[in-house]
Motif scaffolding. Structure first.
Motif, PDB file in Angstrom:
ATOM      1  N   ASN A   1       0.985   7.152   7.638  1.00  0.00           N
ATOM      2  CA  ASN A   1       1.286   7.286   6.302  1.00  0.00           C
ATOM      3  C   ASN A   1       0.042   7.713   5.399  1.00  0.00           C
ATOM      4  O   ASN A   1      -0.764   6.554   5.670  1.00  0.00           O
TER       5      ASN A   1
ATOM      6  N   ASP B   1      -0.615   7.496   2.649  1.00  0.00           N
ATOM      7  CA  ASP B   1      -0.997   6.445   1.252  1.00  0.00           C
ATOM      8  C   ASP B   1      -1.765   5.401   1.880  1.00  0.00           C
ATOM      9  O   ASP B   1      -1.948   4.268   0.694  1.00  0.00           O
ATOM     10  N   ASN B   2      -1.880   5.019   3.400  1.00  0.00           N
ATOM     11  CA  ASN B   2      -1.710   3.282   3.406  1.00  0.00           C
ATOM     12  C   ASN B   2      -3.501   3.200   2.902  1.00  0.00           C
ATOM     13  O   ASN B   2      -3.365   1.795   3.038  1.00  0.00           O
ATOM     14  N   ALA B   3      -4.642   3.926   2.955  1.00  0.00           N
ATOM     15  CA  ALA B   3      -5.948   4.090   2.962  1.00  0.00           C
ATOM     16  C   ALA B   3      -6.821   5.708   3.062  1.00  0.00           C
ATOM     17  O   ALA B   3      -6.261   6.720   3.192  1.00  0.00           O
TER      18      ALA B   3
ATOM     19  N   GLU C   1      -0.747  -0.064  12.461  1.00  0.00           N
ATOM     20  CA  GLU C   1      -1.519   0.502  11.379  1.00  0.00           C
ATOM     21  C   GLU C   1      -0.228   0.728  10.105  1.00  0.00           C
ATOM     22  O   GLU C   1       0.373   1.255   9.243  1.00  0.00           O
ATOM     23  N   GLY C   2       1.191   0.138  10.027  1.00  0.00           N
ATOM     24  CA  GLY C   2       2.219   0.080   9.201  1.00  0.00           C
ATOM     25  C   GLY C   2       3.178   0.757   9.132  1.00  0.00           C
ATOM     26  O   GLY C   2       4.046   0.148   8.609  1.00  0.00           O
TER      27      GLY C   2
ATOM     28  N   HIS D   1       0.950  -5.155   9.508  1.00  0.00           N
ATOM     29  CA  HIS D   1      -0.201  -4.942   8.246  1.00  0.00           C
ATOM     30  C   HIS D   1       0.486  -5.278   6.669  1.00  0.00           C
ATOM     31  O   HIS D   1       1.262  -4.211   6.560  1.00  0.00           O
TER      32      HIS D   1
ATOM     33  N   GLN E   1      -0.016  -6.132   3.301  1.00  0.00           N
ATOM     34  CA  GLN E   1      -0.790  -5.622   3.087  1.00  0.00           C
ATOM     35  C   GLN E   1      -0.255  -4.465   2.313  1.00  0.00           C
ATOM     36  O   GLN E   1      -0.271  -3.514   1.393  1.00  0.00           O
ATOM     37  N   TRP E   2       0.537  -3.303   3.527  1.00  0.00           N
ATOM     38  CA  TRP E   2       1.065  -1.780   3.257  1.00  0.00           C
ATOM     39  C   TRP E   2       2.767  -1.798   3.256  1.00  0.00           C
ATOM     40  O   TRP E   2       3.287  -1.605   3.140  1.00  0.00           O
TER      41      TRP E   2
END
Length: 224
Positions: A124, A126-128, A159-160, A182, A184-185
């Motif tokens: 992804n 856009d995750n970070a 990670e999401g 995760h 937040q994602w």
């Protein structure tokens, strides 16, 4: 060489093991919640599938400190996959297979975004922030892999991507799972998708070994 309180060894490599990670390893704090939960659910003969191998901490911990029969690690980041191999070598681990690949609905390739913080890398974009390079990684069919490996314990920190992948997988062989969420994602819908996938496979949320974002599921447990 960095040595943890449990006696696990990690080669010094500042490109992978940043100072904060090195400090957490020495203090026994690195992935402590996840590691403790995993060790407590594993039984003799278990086959462990780990999605997102990181620096090889969980796979090495399982291989050295649990009665698991074998471990299969899937890691998309080429640098981390290579480092995991070094970690297994210095710890004389022999029952772990590292797959440099992503699991997905079908075979193919995917773009994997590597970040300065290696552990935040994912498919992804856009995750970070902080993407340093993008790799083209092999994608293997998730259900074919689970059919071949027949995992009894799943460990997942991707990670999401857990919200997209787990509902697509055949999880029927699992006896237990430890998932790092995760939220937040993936948001509330993603969290519900993860819980729904595991509950649909016959597993139930196990609060005794769940802490904040690290959630544990088991097929059965004593009521006392």
């Amino acid at each position: 060489m960095i040595k943890t309180p449990r006696g696990l060894l990690f080669p010094r490599d500042t490109d992978v093991v940043k100072p904060r990670i090195a400090s957490a390893l020495r203090q026994g704090m690195y992935e402590a919640k996840e590691g403790n939960a995993v060790l407590r659910v594993i039984q003799p003969g278990d086959v462990v599938m780990e999605l997102g191998g990181g620096i090889g901490f969980i796979s090495t911990l399982v291989a050295k400190k649990s009665p698991a029969a074998e471990v299969h690690v899937f890691e998309a980041n080429s640098a981390l996959a290579a480092y995991i191999g070094r970690v297994h070598e210095v710890n004389e681990v022999e029952n772990v297979t590292v797959h440099h690949a992503l699991l997905g609905k079908r075979k193919g390739t995917a773009e994997f975004h590597v970040r300065g913080n290696f552990l935040a890398s994912s498919v992804n974009a856009d995750n970070a922030d902080g993407v340093t390079r993008t790799e083209t990684v092999e994608v293997v069919n998730a259900n074919q892999q689970t059919k071949a490996i027949k995992p009894t314990v799943l460990v997942c920190d991707i990670e999401g991507n857990e919200a997209e992948l787990l509902p697509e997988m055949d999880l029927s062989s699992l006896r237990a799972a430890v998932i790092e969420l995760h939220p937040q994602w993936i948001g509330p819908e993603g969290v519900n998708a993860v819980f729904g996938a595991l509950m649909g496979a016959g597993l139930a949320y196990y609060p005794k070994l769940s802490t904040q974002k690290v959630v544990t599921f088991r097929r059965a447990w004593p009521l006392k």
